[in-house]
Design a protein around this motif. Structure first.
Motif, PDB file in Angstrom:
ATOM      1  N   HIS A 199      26.623  40.369  41.278  1.00 17.29           N
ATOM      2  CA  HIS A 199      27.089  39.960  39.948  1.00 17.29           C
ATOM      3  C   HIS A 199      28.191  38.901  40.005  1.00 17.29           C
ATOM      4  CE1 HIS A 199      24.680  43.414  38.814  1.00 17.29           C
ATOM      5  NE2 HIS A 199      24.734  43.012  37.572  1.00 17.29           N
ATOM      6  N   LEU A 200      28.661  38.609  41.224  1.00 18.59           N
ATOM      7  CA  LEU A 200      29.668  37.553  41.376  1.00 18.59           C
ATOM      8  C   LEU A 200      29.063  36.163  41.187  1.00 18.59           C
ATOM      9  CD1 LEU A 200      32.703  37.167  42.252  1.00 18.59           C
ATOM     10  CD2 LEU A 200      31.848  36.847  44.586  1.00 18.59           C
ATOM     11  N   ARG A 201      27.892  35.947  41.786  1.00 19.66           N
ATOM     12  CA  ARG A 201      27.296  34.597  41.748  1.00 19.66           C
ATOM     13  C   ARG A 201      25.861  34.581  41.249  1.00 19.66           C
ATOM     14  NH1 ARG A 201      29.769  34.270  46.840  1.00 19.66           N
ATOM     15  NH2 ARG A 201      31.764  33.178  46.768  1.00 19.66           N
ATOM     16  N   ARG A 202      25.270  35.737  41.049  1.00 18.81           N
ATOM     17  CA  ARG A 202      23.858  35.788  40.638  1.00 18.81           C
ATOM     18  C   ARG A 202      23.701  36.442  39.269  1.00 18.81           C
ATOM     19  NH1 ARG A 202      22.624  32.505  44.774  1.00 18.81           N
ATOM     20  NH2 ARG A 202      22.801  33.455  46.818  1.00 18.81           N
ATOM     21  N   GLY A 203      24.738  36.366  38.454  1.00 15.56           N
ATOM     22  CA  GLY A 203      24.676  36.993  37.134  1.00 15.56           C
ATOM     23  C   GLY A 203      23.518  36.484  36.284  1.00 15.56           C
ATOM     24  N   HIS A 204      23.099  35.246  36.566  1.00 19.88           N
ATOM     25  CA  HIS A 204      21.985  34.666  35.804  1.00 19.88           C
ATOM     26  C   HIS A 204      20.700  35.454  35.947  1.00 19.88           C
ATOM     27  CE1 HIS A 204      20.411  33.090  39.625  1.00 19.88           C
ATOM     28  NE2 HIS A 204      21.679  32.846  39.922  1.00 19.88           N
ATOM     29  N   ARG A 205      20.643  36.324  36.943  1.00 23.63           N
ATOM     30  CA  ARG A 205      19.449  37.163  37.062  1.00 23.63           C
ATOM     31  C   ARG A 205      19.329  38.145  35.903  1.00 23.63           C
ATOM     32  NH1 ARG A 205      20.104  38.951  43.426  1.00 23.63           N
ATOM     33  NH2 ARG A 205      19.505  36.940  44.319  1.00 23.63           N
ATOM     34  N   TRP A 206      20.484  38.516  35.333  1.00 28.02           N
ATOM     35  CA  TRP A 206      20.497  39.628  34.386  1.00 28.02           C
ATOM     36  C   TRP A 206      21.010  39.264  33.001  1.00 28.02           C
ATOM     37  CZ3 TRP A 206      22.950  40.518  39.360  1.00 28.02           C
ATOM     38  CH2 TRP A 206      22.074  41.063  40.301  1.00 28.02           C
ATOM     39  N   ALA A 207      21.485  38.013  32.822  1.00 27.39           N
ATOM     40  CA  ALA A 207      21.905  37.569  31.485  1.00 27.39           C
ATOM     41  C   ALA A 207      21.927  36.046  31.467  1.00 27.39           C
ATOM     42  CB  ALA A 207      23.292  38.119  31.129  1.00 27.39           C
ATOM     43  N   ASP A 211      23.758  34.305  28.784  1.00 27.15           N
ATOM     44  CA  ASP A 211      24.987  33.913  28.100  1.00 27.15           C
ATOM     45  C   ASP A 211      26.120  33.666  29.111  1.00 27.15           C
ATOM     46  OD1 ASP A 211      27.335  33.821  26.637  1.00 27.15           O
ATOM     47  OD2 ASP A 211      26.821  35.524  25.355  1.00 27.15           O
ATOM     48  N   PRO A 212      26.704  32.452  29.130  1.00 31.75           N
ATOM     49  CA  PRO A 212      27.798  32.173  30.082  1.00 31.75           C
ATOM     50  C   PRO A 212      28.968  33.142  29.946  1.00 31.75           C
ATOM     51  CG  PRO A 212      27.044  30.137  29.044  1.00 31.75           C
ATOM     52  CD  PRO A 212      26.353  31.259  28.321  1.00 31.75           C
ATOM     53  N   VAL A 213      29.210  33.613  28.738  1.00 23.83           N
ATOM     54  CA  VAL A 213      30.286  34.596  28.538  1.00 23.83           C
ATOM     55  C   VAL A 213      29.963  35.884  29.295  1.00 23.83           C
ATOM     56  CG1 VAL A 213      31.446  36.050  26.831  1.00 23.83           C
ATOM     57  CG2 VAL A 213      30.980  33.645  26.308  1.00 23.83           C
ATOM     58  N   ALA A 214      28.704  36.281  29.251  1.00 19.26           N
ATOM     59  CA  ALA A 214      28.273  37.494  29.955  1.00 19.26           C
ATOM     60  C   ALA A 214      28.393  37.311  31.462  1.00 19.26           C
ATOM     61  CB  ALA A 214      26.836  37.839  29.573  1.00 19.26           C
ATOM     62  N   ILE A 215      27.991  36.145  31.926  1.00 23.49           N
ATOM     63  CA  ILE A 215      28.037  35.880  33.368  1.00 23.49           C
ATOM     64  C   ILE A 215      29.482  35.905  33.858  1.00 23.49           C
ATOM     65  CG2 ILE A 215      27.629  34.035  35.063  1.00 23.49           C
ATOM     66  CD1 ILE A 215      24.955  33.539  33.497  1.00 23.49           C
ATOM     67  N   GLU A 216      30.398  35.383  33.050  1.00 20.96           N
ATOM     68  CA  GLU A 216      31.808  35.425  33.422  1.00 20.96           C
ATOM     69  C   GLU A 216      32.340  36.858  33.387  1.00 20.96           C
ATOM     70  OE1 GLU A 216      33.354  32.993  34.838  1.00 20.96           O
ATOM     71  OE2 GLU A 216      35.056  34.352  35.097  1.00 20.96           O
ATOM     72  N   ALA A 217      31.882  37.634  32.400  1.00 19.10           N
ATOM     73  CA  ALA A 217      32.309  39.043  32.328  1.00 19.10           C
ATOM     74  C   ALA A 217      31.826  39.825  33.549  1.00 19.10           C
ATOM     75  CB  ALA A 217      31.777  39.683  31.038  1.00 19.10           C
ATOM     76  N   MET A 218      30.637  39.497  34.027  1.00 19.11           N
ATOM     77  CA  MET A 218      30.137  40.151  35.246  1.00 19.11           C
ATOM     78  C   MET A 218      31.009  39.786  36.441  1.00 19.11           C
ATOM     79  SD  MET A 218      26.031  39.553  35.045  1.00 19.11           S
ATOM     80  CE  MET A 218      25.130  39.724  33.520  1.00 19.11           C
ATOM     81  N   ARG A 219      31.332  38.505  36.563  1.00 19.39           N
ATOM     82  CA  ARG A 219      32.191  38.061  37.681  1.00 19.39           C
ATOM     83  C   ARG A 219      33.506  38.829  37.676  1.00 19.39           C
ATOM     84  NH1 ARG A 219      31.548  33.294  40.325  1.00 19.39           N
ATOM     85  NH2 ARG A 219      33.804  33.114  40.545  1.00 19.39           N
ATOM     86  N   ALA A 220      34.025  39.001  36.474  1.00 15.77           N
ATOM     87  CA  ALA A 220      35.357  39.612  36.353  1.00 15.77           C
ATOM     88  C   ALA A 220      35.362  41.069  36.827  1.00 15.77           C
ATOM     89  CB  ALA A 220      35.832  39.532  34.900  1.00 15.77           C
TER      90      ALA A 220
END
Lengths: 207, 207
Positions: free
Chosen positions: B110-118, B120-129
């Motif tokens: 979820h640090l760098r591959r969040g695009h697999r699961w969402a 929305d850039p906001v969601a991808i940043e929330a996953m990183r966090a």
């Protein structure tokens, strides 16, 4: 006697079916996730991950579906649930089950378990929205490249079959029509005709 | 001769180390994910999942780290990389590796591959966090309950060890200090002292 801890229609369904197919002498203990049974102290002592399945054996506790499935196959070799004497074929079985646990189950989990990976409600909703696509891509790959037929590994029923059946059963909730996946659909119907599957599905459907 | 496709410091590092520890006759082929080598047509013909590792054997192609690791252990039994003749101990090894692939690697992804699961850039940043927390919880469990010591399974080095070493190597990027995980840290240092590990780590570090 082994004891399986399961919650209805979770991935523990796969191990439950495998135990039944193996003719194992086992007891099944139902956990109610809506009551958070999996977080009770007595269950955490069994499985600190607060997940199912857990299998209590006379040597200790096991968890993780791929591990349970292989253990069941090895414990009941007469049931011939895995190609135990062919390392390459066994690795193919393990690769299939590993894909189910690490990619397919994970994609599905973003439907209701998004809180594992983000706190922001907007993010959790964005994860839910992508499930039909992410699970759909996994099942396209399974449908098009992984099912040898009639069973996952070919002519022989194996521990891969109840695991695929379990995840296929989640497709309606994932917003995916099984009819668009002819090989997956045929496999699901073939599984549904087996006596052991019918018995365990009925147990999971009961309250 | 087997052929391993890997990308540097990905989970394929585990299988690479295991092949070296086994004394296998193998060739390692580097893929550059920054050039999207894994999406090239010739690689997709080998592994339609567009992931590493892939292992070409004389019987066909295998993928998924837990499957490769068990296959390597079974192919080189003299290296004693898994408790092959003890189903319960083998299931414990499989449970550990299954946890790494389905929970720990996934949390890290979820640090760098969040695009697999969402999307929305906001969601991808929330996953990183949330990665420091989600990966941190997994490693707390590993540190506190899973490493028997000195190796993962106890006295005997096994296929679980290079896999844990690989994911431990990702901790700085995940925002986690290994020093807070004394058993994990000791395991990492013990691994780092092995000649086979040093050799393969140097290959992955090279350009």
């Amino acid at each position: 006697m082994m004891k399986l801890y399961y919650s209805p229609n979770s991935c523990s369904l796969a191990s439950h079916i495998a135990l039944e197919e193996a003719g194992a002498d086992y007891e099944a203990v139902r956990l109610d996730f809506t009551k958070e049974d999996q977080k009770a102290a007595d269950y955490l002592a069994i499985n600190p991950k607060a997940r199912v399945p857990s299998l209590i054996t006379n040597q200790g506790v096991l968890s993780e579906t791929p591990a349970l499935l292989l253990f069941i196959a090895q414990s009941y070799p007469d049931a011939a649930l895995a190609p135990l004497n062919d390392p390459f074929a066994l690795a193919q079985a393990q690769a299939f089950n590993s894909y189910l646990c690490s990619s397919v189950h994970v994609a599905h989990a973003h439907l209701r378990r998004g809180h594992r990976w983000a706190d922001d409600p907007v993010a959790i909703e964005a994860m839910r929205a992508k499930v039909p696509q992410s699970v759909g891509e996994c099942f396209d790959l399974i449908n098009n490249t992984m099912i040898k037929g009639p069973w996952v590994l070919g002519d022989h029923y194996s521990i891969c079959d109840p695991y695929l059946f379990t995840l296929t059963g989640w497709l309606p909730g994932d917003g995916i029509d099984r009819a668009d996946l002819p090989n997956v659909d045929a496999h699901y119907q073939r599984m549904s005709a087996r006596a052991a599957v019918q018995k365990i599905v009925a147990i999971h459907a009961g309250t």
